[in-house]
Design a protein around this motif. Structure first.
Motif: not given
Length: 175
Positions: A87-115
């Motif tokens: 999940v760390v690799e995917a979170a890094k990919g999303l974070r880096d893409f969101a920095k480069a492309n401001s329209p992508l906004v991370i809202k949150g999620g569920i990881i290993d059953g935790k909000s």
């Protein structure tokens, strides 16, 4: 009665929520098709990025039993990154893409059953990869083993030096 195609979509989504190790909700409004393709590539093999309908996703969350954890994040156009590995690799990919492309906004999620909030996902992305953390742990354990070996080796050598010093002192006193 629900249409069969929608029922199948809900079943597929609920299966994804149950089987994935994490799901990160994003807002994709303003991204082009080319940018979405680039995002999918940047997530790697361990994650699948899907644009979802909120009503179907709410039904899938209810079926999967995680409705209470992320139901409030399903506002506006939503997309989900389903993670089936690190999940760390995917979170890094999303974070880096969101920095480069401001329209992508991370809202949150569920990881290993935790909000998780968007800030939690960003903190998770700041972690080093699993391999790096495991190698640091192995290095620390190896260092501790080396220190323990030195302590165990020092005891017999100190005993030998003490016995030699005692023998030298007795020979001096006898002479």
């Amino acid at each position: 009665m629900a249409r069969p195609d929608k029922a199948a979509a809900v079943a597929a989504l609920s299966e994804e929520f149950r089987e994935s190790s994490g799901a990160v909700l994003t807002e994709y409004r303003g991204l082009t098709v080319a940018q979405l393709t680039e995002l999918r590539r940047s997530l790697g093999q361990n994650a699948r990025f899907s644009i979802v309908k909120n009503t179907l996703t709410k039904l899938a969350l209810k079926e999967a039993g995680v409705e209470a954890q992320i139901d409030d994040l399903l506002v506006g156009p939503s997309a989900v990154a389903f993670v089936h590995g690190d999940v760390v690799e995917a979170a890094k990919g999303l974070r880096d893409f969101a920095k480069a492309n401001s329209p992508l906004v991370i809202k949150g999620g569920i990881i290993d059953g935790k909000s998780m909030t968007a800030e939690d996902v960003t903190k998770l992305a700041d972690l080093e990869s699993r391999e790096v953390l495991l190698s640091k742990l192995a290095g620390a354990l190896k260092a501790k083993q080396g220190q323990a070996a030195a302590v165990f080796q020092a005891l017999p050598s100190k005993t030998v030096r003490l016995a030699q010093a005692l023998a030298d002192k007795r020979s001096e006193e006898a002479a």
